[in-house]
Design a protein around this motif. Structure first.
Motif, short mmCIF file in Angstrom:
data_model
loop_
_atom_site.label_atom_id
_atom_site.label_comp_id
_atom_site.label_asym_id
_atom_site.label_seq_id
_atom_site.Cartn_x
_atom_site.Cartn_y
_atom_site.Cartn_z
N ALA A 71 10.07 3.10 7.07
CA ALA A 71 8.24 3.58 6.91
C ALA A 71 8.25 5.04 7.23
CB ALA A 71 7.48 2.69 7.80
N GLU A 72 9.03 5.66 8.28
CA GLU A 72 9.00 6.81 8.41
C GLU A 72 9.54 7.84 7.39
OE1 GLU A 72 9.89 9.82 12.26
OE2 GLU A 72 11.29 8.22 11.98
N ALA A 73 10.61 7.44 6.83
CA ALA A 73 11.27 7.95 5.68
C ALA A 73 10.25 8.21 4.38
CB ALA A 73 12.68 7.39 5.14
N CYS A 74 9.66 6.76 4.39
CA CYS A 74 8.62 6.91 3.23
C CYS A 74 7.51 7.83 3.46
CB CYS A 74 7.98 5.56 3.16
SG CYS A 74 9.06 4.20 2.30
N GLU A 75 7.08 8.20 4.91
CA GLU A 75 6.09 8.79 5.28
C GLU A 75 6.54 10.33 4.91
OE1 GLU A 75 3.01 9.99 8.92
OE2 GLU A 75 4.92 8.78 9.17
N ILE A 126 0.33 7.44 2.77
CA ILE A 126 1.05 8.23 3.70
C ILE A 126 0.25 7.38 4.95
CG2 ILE A 126 0.68 10.26 5.28
CD1 ILE A 126 0.88 11.89 2.50
N ASP A 127 -1.07 7.14 4.81
CA ASP A 127 -1.55 6.55 6.13
C ASP A 127 -0.99 5.00 6.41
OD1 ASP A 127 -3.51 8.58 6.67
OD2 ASP A 127 -5.03 7.55 5.57
N ALA A 128 -0.70 4.39 5.21
CA ALA A 128 -0.30 3.04 5.41
C ALA A 128 1.31 3.12 5.98
CB ALA A 128 -0.19 2.34 3.81
N ALA A 129 2.22 4.08 5.44
CA ALA A 129 3.51 4.18 6.00
C ALA A 129 3.37 4.47 7.57
CB ALA A 129 4.22 5.33 5.17
N HIS A 130 2.42 5.58 8.02
CA HIS A 130 2.45 5.81 9.22
C HIS A 130 1.87 4.67 10.30
CE1 HIS A 130 1.46 8.69 12.64
NE2 HIS A 130 0.47 7.90 12.75
N THR A 131 1.04 3.71 9.66
CA THR A 131 0.71 2.69 10.24
C THR A 131 1.52 1.78 10.50
OG1 THR A 131 -1.80 2.83 9.86
CG2 THR A 131 -1.35 0.93 10.50
N LEU A 132 2.43 1.46 9.36
CA LEU A 132 3.64 0.46 9.40
C LEU A 132 4.69 1.05 10.41
CD1 LEU A 132 4.77 -2.13 8.68
CD2 LEU A 132 5.61 -0.72 6.60
N LYS A 133 4.80 2.14 10.48
CA LYS A 133 5.80 2.93 11.33
C LYS A 133 5.16 2.44 12.75
CE LYS A 133 5.32 7.14 12.17
NZ LYS A 133 5.48 8.83 12.13
N LEU A 178 0.88 -1.15 0.05
CA LEU A 178 -0.15 -0.13 0.01
C LEU A 178 0.79 1.32 -0.10
CD1 LEU A 178 -2.93 -0.88 2.45
CD2 LEU A 178 -3.14 -0.88 0.01
N VAL A 179 2.01 1.27 0.86
CA VAL A 179 2.84 2.38 0.72
C VAL A 179 3.32 2.50 -0.53
CG1 VAL A 179 5.13 3.20 1.62
CG2 VAL A 179 3.50 2.00 3.41
N ALA A 180 3.71 1.43 -1.29
CA ALA A 180 4.27 1.68 -2.83
C ALA A 180 3.14 2.01 -3.74
CB ALA A 180 5.02 0.41 -2.96
N GLU A 181 1.97 1.62 -3.56
CA GLU A 181 1.33 1.29 -4.84
C GLU A 181 -0.50 1.94 -4.68
OE1 GLU A 181 1.73 -2.62 -6.14
OE2 GLU A 181 3.56 -2.35 -6.36
N ALA A 182 -0.89 2.29 -3.41
CA ALA A 182 -2.19 2.83 -3.16
C ALA A 182 -2.32 3.82 -4.20
CB ALA A 182 -2.11 3.03 -1.71
N PRO A 183 -3.27 3.96 -4.81
CA PRO A 183 -3.96 4.97 -5.85
C PRO A 183 -3.67 6.40 -5.31
CG PRO A 183 -5.81 3.55 -5.37
CD PRO A 183 -4.44 3.06 -4.44
N GLU A 184 -4.04 6.56 -4.06
CA GLU A 184 -3.95 7.90 -3.54
C GLU A 184 -2.94 8.20 -2.63
OE1 GLU A 184 -7.88 8.59 -1.89
OE2 GLU A 184 -8.99 8.30 -3.55
#
Length: 115
Positions: free
Chosen positions: A72-76, A50-57, A39-45
């Protein structure tokens, strides 16, 4: 990267030293590792990414998977800044793969109580 894959002392503190609980929590976290990085990589929006990265973090921090949390924080941060995150995603993929191995080793070290 010098950030630990899995901080066992943190995991033990979070699970009160209960190996069965630690195994259960790590199993749940592995589900997050299956679901969230794609989801961090490919979610359409962007917001969903951002939400997926934050949740994973947060999930990673909760179990002491510090390298996944940092990646995950760096991605966010990159997503929030509106820039490409291909390097961050590569780092996250590596961290996820290495952390899966660390989880497997940790669970093996805990042994199976047959719970």
């Amino acid at each position: 990267m010098d950030t630990p894959l899995l901080d066992r002392a943190h995991l033990d503190a979070q699970t009160f030293g209960d190996a069965d609980l630690a195994r259960e929590v790590l199993g749940l976290f592995e589900g997050q590792l299956d679901r969230l990085p794609p989801l961090v990589a490919e979610a359409p929006e962007t917001g969903a990414r951002i939400d997926a990265a934050h949740t994973l973090k947060g999930s990673a921090r909760g179990v002491g998977a510090l390298r996944v949390a940092a990646c995950a924080e760096a991605c966010e941060h990159g997503l929030r800044a509106g820039r490409g995150i291909s390097g961050e995603l590569a780092g996250l993929a590596d961290a996820v793969a290495l952390t899966r191995g660390a989880i497997a080793r940790t669970v093996a070290e805990m042994g199976d109580t047959g719970g």
